[in-house]
Design an enzyme around this catalytic site. Structure first.
Site, PDB file in Angstrom:
ATOM      1  N   ARG A 261       0.943  -1.027  -0.096  1.00  0.00           N
ATOM      2  CA  ARG A 261      -0.110  -0.216  -0.169  1.00  0.00           C
ATOM      3  C   ARG A 261       0.982   1.403   0.190  1.00  0.00           C
ATOM      4  O   ARG A 261       1.801   1.216   0.695  1.00  0.00           O
ATOM      5  CB  ARG A 261      -0.709   0.161   1.251  1.00  0.00           C
ATOM      6  N   GLN A 329      -6.676  -2.164  11.658  1.00  0.00           N
ATOM      7  CA  GLN A 329      -6.339  -0.876  11.524  1.00  0.00           C
ATOM      8  C   GLN A 329      -5.326  -0.430  10.468  1.00  0.00           C
ATOM      9  O   GLN A 329      -5.484   0.400   9.606  1.00  0.00           O
ATOM     10  CB  GLN A 329      -5.603  -0.232  12.931  1.00  0.00           C
ATOM     11  N   GLU A 356     -12.275 -21.733  27.394  1.00  0.00           N
ATOM     12  CA  GLU A 356     -11.238 -22.541  28.167  1.00  0.00           C
ATOM     13  C   GLU A 356     -10.511 -21.864  29.228  1.00  0.00           C
ATOM     14  O   GLU A 356      -9.465 -22.028  29.361  1.00  0.00           O
ATOM     15  CB  GLU A 356     -10.070 -23.167  27.073  1.00  0.00           C
ATOM     16  N   SER A 359     -10.455 -14.511  30.524  1.00  0.00           N
ATOM     17  CA  SER A 359      -9.189 -13.749  31.081  1.00  0.00           C
ATOM     18  C   SER A 359      -9.446 -13.453  32.539  1.00  0.00           C
ATOM     19  O   SER A 359      -8.274 -13.566  33.328  1.00  0.00           O
ATOM     20  CB  SER A 359      -8.964 -12.538  30.211  1.00  0.00           C
ATOM     21  N   GLU A 360     -10.474 -13.352  32.929  1.00  0.00           N
ATOM     22  CA  GLU A 360     -10.782 -12.942  34.439  1.00  0.00           C
ATOM     23  C   GLU A 360     -10.620 -14.090  35.274  1.00  0.00           C
ATOM     24  O   GLU A 360      -9.833 -14.013  36.618  1.00  0.00           O
ATOM     25  CB  GLU A 360     -12.215 -12.669  34.766  1.00  0.00           C
TER      26      GLU A 360
END
Length: 372
Positions: A261, A329, A356, A359-360
């Site tokens: 690009r 982005q 699985e 994250s918490e």
């Protein structure tokens, strides 16, 4: 990396690039799983590389399994997830808990390309797995299963399923059983409209008076929860490897686009802001890969890998999501379309901070280790 490991990774990469990549976007649109390609992967010896040769596996280690999962995911997250659930969770649990006769009956077909499912999650219990309500009542020489499971990978296309069900109270009242596709009293309901992992089957499963023989019990009654916890350690490691592959696929796409690009008279890859995003992705994925490698080595040595697997899965899943987001982005408006794979990688990666071990939950696991 040894020469043998490099050769295995090359084989997996070549298969992924030549066989999986060409149809991955169309499979994402249609939701069709490539059963023929999955059996082809088995013929190449790419399924169950860490399982014993006597059962049809490769007799290698978890690090080798990670190399394969990553290369699959680099082009097709759904395919890698299917392999991780079938030869990782399902065959891994069977290998851990089966006696010899059971192992010889159920594991080899999975390594030849049949699909396995692993059923722990329920409509009312996800992270709180010990709260499951599906029951297995002893009836004569067998068991009768009643209850429901939710979000089960391969839940409507499996040949063999490992099912966690309640035979008593508390964590010590959970047992593991094998369900075969031909068993009556089981209805699978495919789940459609998923954000990502669209060509990997996901289903709700309802059991109503599903009768199975007593020989389907894995280990002893009450051992199911401890078996499941051990299986999840290996599963989290496998998902960590899959995450590295998805993130790397997104980074590959962003790098290629940054070279091609042009804006303001030069390639966008020459701009500092773009280069910094690419560097951040590369660093995050490299760190995630090292955590996955550490967990694999602990698993292969027989050491406790629960904390390391949690760290690997947590970090790699979040690094992959960042890499995928940055790839979108960098692609600009094209990143928001299905003309390039960045959006598919992001949609696939979004599952992996949830499945699985969210994250918490994983941060809680790691915190307990830190404070121990």
């Amino acid at each position: 990396m040894s020469e043998a490991q490099a050769a295995l990774m090359g084989l997996a990469r070549d298969f992924a690039q030549s066989r999986l990549a060409p149809g991955a976007a169309e499979r994402d649109r249609s939701g069709a799983f490539p059963a023929d390609l999955y059996k082809e992967a088995a013929e190449h010896g790419l399924l169950g590389v860490n399982l014993p040769e006597r059962l049809g596996g490769g007799g290698l280690g978890m690090l080798e399994a990670a190399l394969v999962f990553e290369q699959f995911a680099r082009v097709d997250g759904s395919f890698s997830l299917t392999a991780a659930a079938s030869v990782g969770l399902t065959a891994g649990h069977l290998h851990r808990a089966c006696d010899d006769a059971q192992a010889e009956r159920w594991i080899p077909p999975l390594l030849r390309g049949e699909l396995g499912a692993w059923a722990l999650t329920e409509p009312g219990s996800g992270s709180d797995a010990a709260a499951l309500r599906c029951r297995a009542e002893r009836r004569g020489d067998g068991y009768t299963i009643d209850g429901a499971k939710m979000f089960i990978t391969q839940g409507s296309v499996f040949s063999v399923m490992v099912l966690m069900a309640r035979t008593g109270e508390g964590k010590g009242g959970i047992s593991a059983f094998v369900i075969e596709a031909s068993d009556a009293g089981r209805e699978s309901r495919p789940i459609h409209g998923k954000l990502g992992m669209r060509s990997s089957d996901t289903a709700e499963i309802v059991f109503q008076g599903c009768e199975i023989p007593g020989g389907r019990l894995l280990g002893a009654e009450g051992e199911g929860f401890s078996q499941a916890v051990a299986t999840l350690v290996e599963g989290r490691f496998g998902v960590g490897a899959l995450c590295c592959g998805l993130g790397q696929g997104a980074l590959d796409a962003a790098l290629a686009y940054a070279h091609e690009r042009e804006a303001f008279g030069r390639s966008i890859g020459e701009f500092g802001g773009i280069r910094e995003q690419l560097a951040d992705s590369a660093i995050g994925l490299a760190a995630g890969r090292e955590l996955v490698t550490r967990a694999a080595r602990l698993l292969d040595s027989g050491e406790d890998a629960a904390d390391s697997a949690a760290r690997a899965k947590l970090f790699a899943s979040e690094a992959a999501l960042r890499s995928c987001d940055q790839s979108i982005q960098i692609h600009g408006g094209y990143g928001y379309t299905d003309e390039i794979p960045a959006h598919r990688f992001w949609r696939d990666a979004r599952l992996l901070t949830i499945g699985e071990g969210t994250s918490e939950i994983l941060r809680g696991v790691i915190a307990r280790s830190v404070f121990a």
